[in-house]
Design an enzyme around this catalytic site. Structure first.
Site, PDB file in Angstrom:
ATOM      1  CB  VAL A  12     -21.181  20.489  37.795  1.00 53.04           C
ATOM      2  CG1 VAL A  12     -20.557  20.014  36.486  1.00 53.04           C
ATOM      3  CG2 VAL A  12     -21.908  19.334  38.468  1.00 53.04           C
ATOM      4  CE  LYS A 100     -29.968  15.006  37.106  1.00 53.58           C
ATOM      5  NZ  LYS A 100     -28.900  14.755  38.029  1.00 53.58           N
ATOM      6  CB  VAL A 127     -26.561   9.645  31.185  1.00 42.98           C
ATOM      7  CG1 VAL A 127     -26.859   8.239  31.695  1.00 42.98           C
ATOM      8  CG2 VAL A 127     -27.808  10.275  30.595  1.00 42.98           C
ATOM      9  CB  ILE A 131     -19.718   6.551  33.172  1.00 38.86           C
ATOM     10  CG1 ILE A 131     -19.618   6.205  34.654  1.00 38.86           C
ATOM     11  CG2 ILE A 131     -19.577   5.316  32.306  1.00 38.86           C
ATOM     12  CD1 ILE A 131     -20.752   5.301  35.146  1.00 38.86           C
ATOM     13  CE  LYS A 200     -28.456  10.881  36.294  1.00 38.65           C
ATOM     14  NZ  LYS A 200     -27.983  10.505  37.641  1.00 38.65           N
TER      15      LYS A 200
HETATM   16  N1  HSE Z   1     -28.375  12.863  42.242  1.00 38.02           N
HETATM   17  C1  HSE Z   1     -27.643  12.210  41.213  1.00 38.02           C
HETATM   18  C2  HSE Z   1     -27.160  10.842  41.711  1.00 38.02           C
HETATM   19  C3  HSE Z   1     -26.483  13.064  40.780  1.00 38.02           C
HETATM   20  O1  HSE Z   1     -27.267  10.573  42.914  1.00 38.02           O
HETATM   21  O2  HSE Z   1     -26.714  10.023  40.915  1.00 38.02           O
HETATM   22  C4  HSE Z   1     -25.929  12.747  39.428  1.00 38.02           C
HETATM   23  O3  HSE Z   1     -26.852  12.943  38.403  1.00 38.02           O
END
Ligand code: HSE
Length: 402
Positions: A12, A100, A127, A131, A200
């Site tokens: 990221v 998160k 989250v 999006i 999340k």
């Molecule tokens: N491991 C998470 C997923 C990454 O597969 O959605 C994003 O939070």
């Protein structure tokens, strides 16, 4: 000119640098200021990478630099992220994070510190990856009483379940393939056991209900027990099986759960497949609203982080009001959560015993000679279901939304 620093140069973090470099003119126009990445913090060295010239290993350099007004925290994990973020906010620097674990555990506290110091703590990317969902809840969906928020919040598990549904493969086979392709982590526990989705939905429900929803209080099941045969039934029924994170208000109590659900063609999230995420809310005025997009990945997640940087720059010297009090939100006892169940029990010719126990059910037959009976119940309380199922030799049960 506004200087920012990026903590963590992983997937990221490097995405944040790429997004800012690629779209810098557009981003600067939107922010109303020129944004400069002054530092990237990482323990590692990156020989030959252009980031080398701004790479630092000591956080105090960033903390003590008055020019740095916004810090991007994309290291992940609770510590040292929590300590770094607190120190930054207390020094009057806004923080934007995709973390998160940090937000679910300390979101309310960090928002309070940000408010006290008249800066911002923003976490759009925590989250749903790319999006927009945190800002819409906080700033757009302010009129309605939200009685349900449900989402496919984990891309890895949605990829696995979609493949199992489409290709008739087992969980283990798809997981192995997903790991080989780099979609699933080598240690997939956080995803496949539902812990990631749990954090999340804890963040989303804390924002929706304005109080601290502790993720430890959320009943959580993963997808490891879902079989090829469950999907044979699901495909026959024209339904799908999805890992949902749900917070639902029933009679003034909020029930939160993460578990695989069988959903039918009328459900808003039925078309959310592969690595995509979808989040659906129901408001008393608005009715249904849905958000859909890439829930993970370098550039989508970085896009959400940088949108927070733009917001932080636009709101310098102004704390954006976010209602998430540290006061604990007591959740309803999961035994009173209401849903239907898809059930497989051992044995044949036991239809009358099933009907006697569960009342009206729908039997489902695959038409082979397997020694089992499958059926769909009507909506009932979890606790009641568990009492009634004791009389049978249970193979599996999957909650349903219909
Ligand atoms: N491991 C998470 C997923 C990454 O597969 O959605 C994003 O939070």
């Amino acid at each position: 000119m506004i200087s920012i620093a990026v903590l963590g140069y992983g997937t990221v973090g490097s995405g944040v640098v790429e997004v800012i470099n690629t779209n810098h003119r557009h981003i600067n126009r939107r922010a109303g200021e020129e944004i400069e990445i002054k530092y990237v913090l990482d323990l590692r060295d990156f020989p030959g990478d252009p980031v080398e010239s701004i790479l630092v290993h000591d956080y105090n350099i960033i903390l003590n630099d008055e020019d740095v007004k916004v810090i991007v925290e994309v290291m992940g994990g609770v510590e040292p992220a929590n300590t770094f973020v607190r120190q930054a906010l207390m020094r009057g620097k806004s923080v934007c994070t995709s973390n998160k674990e940090l937000v679910a555990k300390y979101g309310a506290e960090l928002l309070a510190i940000a408010k006290e110091h008249n800066v911002n703590f923003l976490f759009e990317a925590s989250v749903g990856g790319g999006i927009p969902i945190i800002r819409p809840i906080n700033q757009s969906l302010t009129v309605d009483h939200i009685d349900e928020i449900s989402g496919i919040l984990n891309g890895t598990t949605n990829y696995i379940l979609t493949k199992m549904a489409d290709e008739g493969l087992s969980f283990d086979t798809v997981l192995k393939e997903a790991q080989e392709k780099g979609y699933a982590e080598r240690n997939p526990e956080a995803d496949v056991c539902g812990y990631d989705a749990c954090r999340k939905i804890a963040i989303l429900s804390s924002l929706v209900y304005g109080k601290q929803v502790d993720y430890e209080d959320i009943y959580t099941e993963g997808i490891t027990e879902i079989t090829k045969r469950d999907f044979e039934y699901s495909n026959l029924l024209g339904t799908s099986i999805k890992l949902l994170g749900t917070a639902k208000k029933i009679d003034d109590k909020v029930y939160a759960i993460v578990a695989p659900f069988m959903i039918d063609e009328n459900h808003c999230l039925i078309g959310v497949n592969g690595v995509y995420n979808g989040i659906f809310l129901h408001g008393d005025m608005l009715d249904n609203v849905m958000f859909y997009g890439r829930g993970a990945g370098k550039l989508p997640t970085a896009s959400a982080v940088v949108s927070d940087v733009v917001d932080a720059v636009k709101h310098r010297h102004t704390n954006i009001m976010t209602i998430w009090k540290p006061e604990k939100k007591e959740l309803g006892d999961i035994r009173h959560f209401r849903c239907g169940f898809f059930v497989r029990v051992k044995g044949r010719n036991i239809e009358s015993a099933i009907t006697d126990a569960f009342g009206k059910v729908k039997f489902v037959e695959l038409g082979d000679n397997e020694e089992e009976t499958a059926f769909l119940t009507e909506t009932m309380e979890e606790g009641v279901f568990h009492e009634k199922i004791q009389a049978f030799d249970l193979i599996t049960r999957i909650r349903t939304t219909f």
